[in-house]
Design an enzyme around this catalytic site. Structure first.
Site, mmCIF file in Angstrom:
data_model
loop_
_atom_site.group_PDB
_atom_site.id
_atom_site.type_symbol
_atom_site.label_atom_id
_atom_site.label_comp_id
_atom_site.label_asym_id
_atom_site.label_seq_id
_atom_site.Cartn_x
_atom_site.Cartn_y
_atom_site.Cartn_z
ATOM 1 N NE ARG A 1 -1.485 -2.608 4.513
ATOM 2 C CZ ARG A 1 -1.061 -2.076 3.368
ATOM 3 N NH1 ARG A 1 0.050 -2.522 2.786
ATOM 4 N NH2 ARG A 1 -1.732 -1.085 2.799
ATOM 5 C CG HIS A 2 7.185 -2.972 4.665
ATOM 6 N ND1 HIS A 2 7.285 -2.473 3.380
ATOM 7 C CD2 HIS A 2 8.338 -2.623 5.295
ATOM 8 C CE1 HIS A 2 8.439 -1.850 3.230
ATOM 9 N NE2 HIS A 2 9.095 -1.921 4.375
ATOM 10 N N PRO A 3 4.463 -1.103 3.810
ATOM 11 C CG PRO A 3 5.442 0.982 3.424
ATOM 12 C CD PRO A 3 5.344 -0.106 4.447
ATOM 13 C CB THR A 4 7.023 -1.415 -0.563
ATOM 14 O OG1 THR A 4 8.100 -1.464 0.386
ATOM 15 C CG2 THR A 4 6.599 0.034 -0.755
ATOM 16 C CG PHE B 1 7.245 -7.119 5.890
ATOM 17 C CD1 PHE B 1 8.324 -7.704 5.250
ATOM 18 C CD2 PHE B 1 7.494 -6.254 6.944
ATOM 19 C CE1 PHE B 1 9.640 -7.428 5.632
ATOM 20 C CE2 PHE B 1 8.791 -5.967 7.337
ATOM 21 C CZ PHE B 1 9.875 -6.561 6.688
#
Length: 388
Positions: A227-230, A234
């Site tokens: 996953r994307h951190p921000t 995502f």
């Protein structure tokens, strides 16, 4: 030789294994003439797999195609003399020795710049030519570990995980190629050659981008899987027959995703009202989306989401990649015809330019010392010339 924006530029390639050779391969793909100068024992990459027919290293073919080759022992006076004759005709010299090696040979930046003031000198090393670590040895994995990339890779609680490609080497290779091209522009303006000093560690710090910003904002980065951190959703999401990627970064895209999946309830859920809340509640959101996504195969969902203009895709194996019609349409798998290995398929050049062809068939990598006779004959017949 490929025609490109660097046609007429001659590069002397003293590099070995991956970071340096990948840099000079990029220059060759842009039209430069690259002469690979190896020790008579050969680049150690010649021993690395996969080993193809005739004992040819597929590793060597992949990052040295389209170059010429000559073997020189730079500790021998007669070979140093040949090297200087090549330097008199060259525009760029690239090396990836540990700092100090070229100086011990009398061939470092200061010595070469004094003798060839318009020559561009590019050096790629683990830690650069300055700083307390300058003389330390490094390979890709060392750079990945020390540059923080491995601390961000994998899943929480698992052992350290290397990025699956040699990102430590490749990032340094590409930054070095960028630096060389900038140095060529500088030389056009001033007539002066400059030194390009690129460190693998520096490049890993640079590509950490958002992680550095998050750290200084008080958000300590760590491994978080796919996953994307921000941004959320995502991530890699489970479907009926495997995983797929969904990448939605903005509120409008999220609402369109929910409508497409017939999950408007999620768009109206206050826990997911904006990207900050979606990131904070990412696991709950992922579980809810998975309930729907697991009702159909991934390929069906990808077709549906693409029709809706939503960023998504499969998680391809390398077998999938090399058979992908988009990869084929972009000529990203090319062929070389090697005298020993036969026809070999390798990765192509991702830089497409409107003024130049992108040939499907490329020249193979040079045999060790394979172009010696022709290069020496050229040195005998030609006056020293360098592209201004």
């Amino acid at each position: 030789m490929i025609q490109g924006p660097l046609s007429g530029i001659t590069v002397l390639d003293l590099t070995r294994v991956l970071a340096g050779p990948f840099c000079t391969l990029t220059l060759a793909d842009l039209g430069a003439r690259v002469i690979k100068i190896e020790h008579p024992d050969g680049d150690m990459a010649r021993q690395l797999g996969p080993i193809l027919d005739g004992g040819v290293s597929g590793y060597t073919l992949s990052v040295n195609r389209g170059k010429e080759g000559i073997a020189l022992d730079l500790k021998r006076d007669e070979d140093v003399a040949i090297f200087h004759r090549l330097l008199a005709r060259a525009d760029v010299v690239v090396e990836n020795y540990r700092p100090g090696v070229m100086e011990k040979l009398g061939l470092g930046w200061e010595a070469l710049h004094a003798r060839y003031p318009s020559l561009i000198y590019a050096a790629t090393s683990g830690f650069g030519h300055t700083g307390p670590y300058a003389e330390y040895a490094a390979f890709d994995l060392v750079a990945q570990g020390m540059g923080g990339v491995m601390s961000l890779t994998g899943h929480p609680g698992n052992p350290p995980t290397r990025v699956g490609v040699s990102i430590g080497d490749i990032a340094a290779a590409l930054y070095t190629a960028v630096g060389i091209n900038a140095a060529l522009v500088h030389r056009l303006k001033t007539g002066e050659g400059i030194k390009v000093d690129v460190a693998m560690l520096d490049c890993q710090v640079a590509i950490s981008e958002n992680a550095i910003a998050r750290f200084f904002a008080g958000d300590i980065p760590g491994p978080i899987g796919a996953r994307h951190p921000t941004a959320a959703p995502f991530d890699a999401f489970p479907t009926q027959d495997g995983y797929m990627i969904i990448a939605s970064a903005d509120d409008g895209g999220f609402r369109r995703l929910c409508a497409t999946l017939d999950r408007r309830d999620l768009a109206d859920d206050p826990r997911f009202a904006n990207v900050r809340l979606r990131v904070a509640n990412h696991q709950v959101l992922k579980d809810e989306l998975a309930k729907t996504l697991m009702l159909r195969p991934g390929a069906e969902w990808i077709a549906i989401l693409r029709d809706a203009g939503l960023p998504c895709g499969p998680i391809n194996t390398i077998a999938d990649v090399v058979a992908d019609p988009q990869v084929a349409a972009r000529n990203m798998i090319v062929e070389v015809d090697d005298p020993l290995a036969g026809k070999v398929r390798l990765f192509g050049c991702p830089i497409k330019m409107s003024a130049f062809d992108d040939p499907h068939v490329r020249a193979t990598a040079p045999a060790l010392d394979g172009d010696r006779a022709r290069i020496l004959a050229e040195l005998e017949s030609d006056e020293p010339q360098r592209t201004p």
